[in-house]
Design a protein around this motif. Structure first.
Motif: not given
Length: 141
Positions: A79-85
């Motif tokens: 989720x962090x990979x797709x939403x932030x990074x």
């Protein structure tokens, strides 16, 4: 002869190596900077850069998310990979990871390195990495 056999074995079996890189990629995505040995850092870089490229080009597609989950096994980090990074590096054509030499480890003199994202968030380092001590529990007595 090792023709067309790229990559270091790191003295580990294939499943151990895959699990190690999955765990290290998860830690790097979570903290955006980790310290490890130089050979592990150099082998981890393409693993994480491919994941960031999937997040950047996948634009939230379910297939891209499932490919990432199959590799790192942690849905919160995906989720962090797709939403932030992914959005952070949307305009960058590769080269999301930096490997810096960090001296030698005491004990076995292994060459150490810091591997980090290029435009990392300094507040992410150490976040959610252990039990948090509150004011109520401290002090004993």
């Amino acid at each position: 002869m090792r023709h067309l056999n790229s990559g270091r074995r790191l003295n580990r079996t294939t499943p151990h190596r895959k699990a190690m890189f999955a765990n290290m990629a998860c830690a790097l995505i979570k903290h955006e900077q980790i310290t490890t040995t130089v050979p592990k850092a150099k082998e981890l870089r393409p693993v994480v850069e491919r994941l960031v490229t999937k997040a950047k080009n996948g634009k939230g597609s379910l297939h891209a998310r499932r490919l990432a989950i199959s590799q790192i096994k942690d849905e919160a980090m995906v989720k962090k990979l797709f939403d932030v990074l992914g959005p952070r590096y949307a305009s960058r054509p590769g080269g999301y990871i930096r490997v810096l030499k960090a001296g030698y480890r005491y004990g076995d003199a292994a060459a150490m390195a810091v591997i980090e994202f290029v435009d990392r968030d300094p507040d992410a380092k150490g976040k959610d990495s252990g039990p948090v001590e509150t004011g109520d529990e401290a002090g004993g007595g």
